[in-house]
Design an enzyme around this catalytic site. Sequence first.
Site, short mmCIF file in Angstrom:
data_model
loop_
_atom_site.label_atom_id
_atom_site.label_comp_id
_atom_site.label_asym_id
_atom_site.label_seq_id
_atom_site.Cartn_x
_atom_site.Cartn_y
_atom_site.Cartn_z
N LYS A 182 0.84 -1.22 0.00
CA LYS A 182 0.00 0.00 0.00
C LYS A 182 0.86 1.26 0.00
O LYS A 182 0.44 2.31 -0.48
CB LYS A 182 -1.01 -0.02 1.15
N THR B 258 -3.77 5.58 3.73
CA THR B 258 -2.50 6.17 3.30
C THR B 258 -2.65 6.96 2.01
O THR B 258 -2.02 8.01 1.84
CB THR B 258 -1.43 5.07 3.17
O1 LIG Z 1 1.71 3.29 7.66
C1 LIG Z 1 1.15 4.34 7.84
C2 LIG Z 1 -0.31 4.44 7.95
O2 LIG Z 1 -0.90 3.21 8.21
C3 LIG Z 1 1.95 5.58 7.88
O3 LIG Z 1 2.06 6.02 6.59
P1 LIG Z 1 3.36 6.82 6.12
O4 LIG Z 1 4.56 5.98 6.41
O5 LIG Z 1 3.12 7.06 4.66
O6 LIG Z 1 3.37 8.12 6.89
#
Ligand SMILES: O=C(CO)COP(=O)(O)O
Length: 319
Positions: free
Chosen positions: A184, A241
């Site tokens: 993701k 995300t």
């Molecule tokens: O894993 C995450 C949300 O579940 C955090 O996302 P980021 O690492 O893109 O900040």
Amino acid sequence: MIVILGAGAFGTALAITLARSHAVTLWARDPQHAAEMQGTRENARRLPGVSLPENIRVCAEIETVETADAVLLAVPMQRLRALLEEHGARLAGPPLVACCKGIELTTGLGPTQIIAQILPQSPAAILTGPSFAANIAKGLPTALTLACTDDEIGRPLQSLLSTGTLRLYRTTDVIGAELGGALKNVMAIGSGVVMGAGLGESARAALMTRGFAEMCRMATALGARPDTLSGLSGFGDLVLTCTSDQSRNTRFGQSLGRNEAFDPTITVEGAATARAVCQRAAELGIDMPVSRAITALIDGELQVDQAMDMLLSRPLKEE
Ligand SMILES: O=C(CO)COP(=O)(O)O
Ligand SMILES: NC(=O)C1=CN([C@@H]2O[C@H](COP(=O)(O)OP(=O)(O)OC[C@H]3O[C@@H](n4cnc5c(N)ncnc54)[C@H](O)[C@@H]3O)[C@@H](O)[C@H]2O)C=CC1
């Protein structure tokens, strides 16, 4: 007692929520950072504005963890091997719970596979799913996936790591949980590019949906259960995300889409994982055009208009 290795945003947030019902030791590799946190009761570098409860002890030495109920590994994915190789001898005993999302670039392995390689005697699990560290630290309601192949170990870990605001769902499908969280982030970079380049929300929905199809294709080829990908670590984390400016992967993608530089000290797990995904897909003979396009954008091999042409000119097909 719970030991957390890695005093970044996620390790600190987990320490704060778990400290409601457990004594927590939070390890920071930088002694100055550890002393700063222990003294000010705040992680001003990675999670400013939230106080550390008194029953969190911050230290820069990994002491014996034999009596710990669990050890959480909250370092970036590409650093996990180095952490385990350096400190593994002192980590034997309790279950090791990976809290990172990604695929190791040099080997194509996921976090629990790396733990199994380096510390084969230690039970391994992964904690993953949709959550921003800042939300967890503030005590906002959050649901995550705890995956462990051995349910006899997964069950007590689920209870241990659930709190009044952090609800854990349990699965034995470690491969699915790991790949959901890893893949993701690649799509979040793509979704950031789409929004940064002004391609519109319809294009973002298309990218997320076709990206999700790729996530399922790769995960099932590697042995994951399809329903895992439809759960928190997969669909849930993809939605969070790809649609939030809080995401570092999305913000990195937005910068790419605008042709702007991005702060290299910010952790962007999807960048290395995108390359690892393309390598793995090629080995497995799986078609992953969205991931390929995102990787080429990250590596500067394609501009946004070229990547769009590549995706839109593919032969028309059934959904
Ligand atoms: O894993 C995450 C949300 O579940 C955090 O996302 P980021 O690492 O893109 O900040
Ligand atoms: N921040 C978030 O909202 C969430 C993060 N995660 C995952 O947690 C993992 C860690 O991310 P964050 O804490 O956000 O990153 P971060 O950038 O805030 O912190 C990473 C920490 O790891 C430490 N570190 C780096 N290399 C190390 C090494 N070799 N040995 C020991 N420590 C080392 C750094 O000093 C830093 O404190 C990532 O895989 C991320 O995907 C998962 C869910 C939410």
